[in-house]
Motif scaffolding. Structure first.
Motif, PDB file in Angstrom:
ATOM      1  N   LEU A 197      49.553  64.994  48.350  1.00 34.88           N
ATOM      2  CA  LEU A 197      48.781  63.749  48.315  1.00 34.88           C
ATOM      3  C   LEU A 197      49.665  62.567  47.938  1.00 34.88           C
ATOM      4  O   LEU A 197      49.645  61.518  48.599  1.00 34.88           O
ATOM      5  N   CYS A 198      50.446  62.724  46.876  1.00 35.40           N
ATOM      6  CA  CYS A 198      51.310  61.627  46.421  1.00 35.40           C
ATOM      7  C   CYS A 198      52.377  61.303  47.455  1.00 35.40           C
ATOM      8  O   CYS A 198      52.691  60.123  47.687  1.00 35.40           O
ATOM      9  N   PHE A 199      52.917  62.334  48.095  1.00 38.55           N
ATOM     10  CA  PHE A 199      53.922  62.109  49.136  1.00 38.55           C
ATOM     11  C   PHE A 199      53.316  61.336  50.304  1.00 38.55           C
ATOM     12  O   PHE A 199      53.921  60.380  50.816  1.00 38.55           O
ATOM     13  N   SER A 200      52.109  61.724  50.729  1.00 38.53           N
ATOM     14  CA  SER A 200      51.460  61.059  51.862  1.00 38.53           C
ATOM     15  C   SER A 200      51.207  59.587  51.567  1.00 38.53           C
ATOM     16  O   SER A 200      51.474  58.717  52.412  1.00 38.53           O
ATOM     17  N   LEU A 201      50.711  59.295  50.364  1.00 36.48           N
ATOM     18  CA  LEU A 201      50.427  57.906  50.009  1.00 36.48           C
ATOM     19  C   LEU A 201      51.713  57.090  49.906  1.00 36.48           C
ATOM     20  O   LEU A 201      51.745  55.918  50.293  1.00 36.48           O
ATOM     21  N   THR A 202      52.760  57.704  49.384  1.00 31.21           N
ATOM     22  CA  THR A 202      54.047  57.008  49.293  1.00 31.21           C
ATOM     23  C   THR A 202      54.585  56.662  50.677  1.00 31.21           C
ATOM     24  O   THR A 202      55.069  55.551  50.916  1.00 31.21           O
ATOM     25  N   VAL A 203      54.497  57.608  51.590  1.00 28.28           N
ATOM     26  CA  VAL A 203      54.946  57.369  52.963  1.00 28.28           C
ATOM     27  C   VAL A 203      54.115  56.264  53.617  1.00 28.28           C
ATOM     28  O   VAL A 203      54.652  55.419  54.354  1.00 28.28           O
ATOM     29  N   ILE A 204      52.817  56.258  53.339  1.00 28.62           N
ATOM     30  CA  ILE A 204      51.949  55.206  53.896  1.00 28.62           C
ATOM     31  C   ILE A 204      52.374  53.831  53.383  1.00 28.62           C
ATOM     32  O   ILE A 204      52.451  52.861  54.145  1.00 28.62           O
ATOM     33  N   VAL A 205      52.660  53.730  52.077  1.00 31.16           N
ATOM     34  CA  VAL A 205      53.095  52.457  51.492  1.00 31.16           C
ATOM     35  C   VAL A 205      54.396  51.984  52.146  1.00 31.16           C
ATOM     36  O   VAL A 205      54.523  50.816  52.537  1.00 31.16           O
ATOM     37  N   VAL A 206      55.362  52.892  52.281  1.00 32.86           N
ATOM     38  CA  VAL A 206      56.647  52.532  52.887  1.00 32.86           C
ATOM     39  C   VAL A 206      56.456  52.137  54.351  1.00 32.86           C
ATOM     40  O   VAL A 206      57.028  51.148  54.820  1.00 32.86           O
ATOM     41  N   THR A 207      55.645  52.905  55.076  1.00 32.16           N
ATOM     42  CA  THR A 207      55.416  52.625  56.497  1.00 32.16           C
ATOM     43  C   THR A 207      54.746  51.270  56.700  1.00 32.16           C
ATOM     44  O   THR A 207      55.145  50.488  57.573  1.00 32.16           O
ATOM     45  N   THR A 229      50.033  54.014  42.126  1.00 33.75           N
ATOM     46  CA  THR A 229      51.111  54.496  41.261  1.00 33.75           C
ATOM     47  C   THR A 229      50.558  55.076  39.973  1.00 33.75           C
ATOM     48  O   THR A 229      51.045  56.104  39.478  1.00 33.75           O
ATOM     49  N   PHE A 230      49.545  54.436  39.405  1.00 34.66           N
ATOM     50  CA  PHE A 230      48.908  54.948  38.191  1.00 34.66           C
ATOM     51  C   PHE A 230      48.269  56.313  38.456  1.00 34.66           C
ATOM     52  O   PHE A 230      48.420  57.251  37.661  1.00 34.66           O
ATOM     53  N   MET A 231      47.585  56.439  39.583  1.00 30.96           N
ATOM     54  CA  MET A 231      46.966  57.710  39.942  1.00 30.96           C
ATOM     55  C   MET A 231      48.028  58.798  40.153  1.00 30.96           C
ATOM     56  O   MET A 231      47.887  59.934  39.687  1.00 30.96           O
ATOM     57  N   ALA A 232      49.105  58.448  40.853  1.00 29.47           N
ATOM     58  CA  ALA A 232      50.170  59.412  41.123  1.00 29.47           C
ATOM     59  C   ALA A 232      50.838  59.870  39.835  1.00 29.47           C
ATOM     60  O   ALA A 232      51.176  61.053  39.676  1.00 29.47           O
ATOM     61  N   MET A 233      51.023  58.946  38.880  1.00 29.95           N
ATOM     62  CA  MET A 233      51.629  59.319  37.604  1.00 29.95           C
ATOM     63  C   MET A 233      50.759  60.328  36.859  1.00 29.95           C
ATOM     64  O   MET A 233      51.255  61.317  36.310  1.00 29.95           O
ATOM     65  N   LEU A 234      49.442  60.094  36.843  1.00 32.04           N
ATOM     66  CA  LEU A 234      48.526  61.020  36.165  1.00 32.04           C
ATOM     67  C   LEU A 234      48.514  62.390  36.848  1.00 32.04           C
ATOM     68  O   LEU A 234      48.511  63.433  36.176  1.00 32.04           O
ATOM     69  N   LEU A 284      59.717  58.885  37.355  1.00 30.47           N
ATOM     70  CA  LEU A 284      59.909  57.819  38.341  1.00 30.47           C
ATOM     71  C   LEU A 284      58.616  57.052  38.591  1.00 30.47           C
ATOM     72  O   LEU A 284      58.627  55.825  38.710  1.00 30.47           O
ATOM     73  N   TYR A 285      57.504  57.768  38.689  1.00 28.92           N
ATOM     74  CA  TYR A 285      56.220  57.093  38.887  1.00 28.92           C
ATOM     75  C   TYR A 285      55.843  56.253  37.662  1.00 28.92           C
ATOM     76  O   TYR A 285      55.273  55.157  37.808  1.00 28.92           O
ATOM     77  N   PHE A 286      56.181  56.739  36.473  1.00 29.08           N
ATOM     78  CA  PHE A 286      55.913  55.956  35.264  1.00 29.08           C
ATOM     79  C   PHE A 286      56.756  54.680  35.262  1.00 29.08           C
ATOM     80  O   PHE A 286      56.255  53.583  34.965  1.00 29.08           O
ATOM     81  N   THR A 287      58.035  54.803  35.604  1.00 25.00           N
ATOM     82  CA  THR A 287      58.920  53.633  35.687  1.00 25.00           C
ATOM     83  C   THR A 287      58.415  52.654  36.746  1.00 25.00           C
ATOM     84  O   THR A 287      58.402  51.433  36.540  1.00 25.00           O
ATOM     85  N   ASP A 288      57.985  53.197  37.872  1.00 17.06           N
ATOM     86  CA  ASP A 288      57.443  52.383  38.956  1.00 17.06           C
ATOM     87  C   ASP A 288      56.206  51.620  38.484  1.00 17.06           C
ATOM     88  O   ASP A 288      56.031  50.429  38.779  1.00 17.06           O
ATOM     89  N   LEU A 289      55.346  52.299  37.737  1.00 12.75           N
ATOM     90  CA  LEU A 289      54.116  51.661  37.236  1.00 12.75           C
ATOM     91  C   LEU A 289      54.438  50.507  36.296  1.00 12.75           C
ATOM     92  O   LEU A 289      53.854  49.419  36.410  1.00 12.75           O
ATOM     93  N   VAL A 290      55.380  50.725  35.389  1.00 11.92           N
ATOM     94  CA  VAL A 290      55.770  49.670  34.449  1.00 11.92           C
ATOM     95  C   VAL A 290      56.322  48.463  35.200  1.00 11.92           C
ATOM     96  O   VAL A 290      55.960  47.314  34.913  1.00 11.92           O
TER      97      VAL A 290
END
Length: 303
Positions: A197-207, A229-234, A284-290
């Motif tokens: 799920l997190c990989f798919s959403l990340t690819v969607i954001v980049v695309t 990002t908050f959801m992915a971190m959790l 990485l997701y936590f750093t991204d969220l901050v």
């Protein structure tokens, strides 16, 4: 003949620091492939992966370089700057892994059966590949977001982290494919769903960013990125707790590596790789969220 035809060529694409970095990438990439093809050799899945990395990165870099020199990138319906920095980040990661994987499986302290000359070629391949990873890293450094400059989202720390997160997810998927027996327990299946799920959403954001289609979202892009990002971190936090328990606890798995486990196809090693990189991606997701929060709340106040 158009007297201004010379302006169709972009001198900065060759003479700038970015142009020099890309020419180094092409030179080192070509040298690496030539050394492997001539005598160093490659075999099995790991060797094929390394050769794919070198060929793929060389081909895309050549296209990028030629499009920049001829200014034809303006004819491509994508966000060119976002695409090039995303690819440079991806190529850096791919070259780093290839530079680690190749010597691990093809270099030894003793000369192989093919002779000591082959070993020397393999050392040269490792050196060229390692140096080339720095060349791609230099491109990322040169094109990253800087204070006072307007850049695309992928050039920011948050954008670059998206590429790293997706790449690490691919490493996790590769480890899962190596007989990790995750189907034995529902919690480990849940972890696989989290990774997917997190990989798919990340690819969607980049695309969406690279294609320039972020406006297609029903909500503001920056808000979507923060929420996702908050959801992915959790989700990764939960997986970072669940996966080690159901992989290494004596009740469900094996806490120690079996002594008779083969080096290249050991399920226990794959489970360990998944556990380690799950922790890495969670950080990485936590750093991204901050950082995403900092962009959202600091930038508007400075307008």
């Amino acid at each position: 003949m158009d007297p201004h035809g010379g302006h169709y060529l972009n001198k900065a694409a060759v003479l700038s620091g970015l142009g020099i970095a890309r020419m180094c990438q092409l030179l080192l990439g070509c040298t690496t492939m030539a050394l492997v093809s001539h005598s160093a050799g490659y075999s099995a899945d790991y060797g094929i992966y390394c050769m794919f990395v070198w060929c793929f990165c060389f081909a895309v870099t050549l296209v990028v370089f030629m499009m920049d020199v001829t200014r034809l990138h303006g004819c491509v319906p994508i966000s060119w700057d976002n695409f090039t920095v995303s690819f440079a980040m991806l190529a850096t990661l791919m070259y780093i892994t290839a530079s680690v994987v190749y010597p691990v499986y093809f270099l030894s302290s003793e000369c192989p059966s093919e002779g000591c000359e082959t070993r020397a070629y393999r050392i040269s391949v490792t050196v060229c590949s390692s140096v080339c990873s720095f060349a791609y890293g230099a491109e990322v450094f040169l094109t990253r977001a800087k204070p006072g400059h307007v850049v695309g989202y992928m050039a920011t720390l948050s954008g670059l982290l998206k590429v790293v997160q997706a790449f690490i997810a691919c490493i996790i998927f590769g480890a899962l494919a190596n007989d990790t027996d995750y189907n034995k327990h529902i919690p480990t299946q849940y972890c696989v769903v989290v990774y997917s799920l997190c990989f798919s959403l990340t690819v969607i954001v980049v695309t969406l960013t690279v294609s320039g289609r972020t406006a297609a979202l029903r909500i503001p892009f920056d808000r979507f990125v923060v929420i996702y990002t908050f959801m992915a971190m959790l989700l990764y936090l939960s997986a970072a707790v669940i996966w080690p328990v159901f992989s290494f606890d004596r009740k469900y798995g094996t806490p120690e590596r079996p002594y008779n486990c083969p080096r290249e196809h050991c399920p226990w090693d794959s489970k360990l790789v998944v556990a380690v990189f799950t922790q890495v991606n969670m950080i990485l997701y936590f750093t991204d969220l901050v950082y995403s929060q900092r962009i959202r709340f600091v930038s508007p106040s400075s307008v």
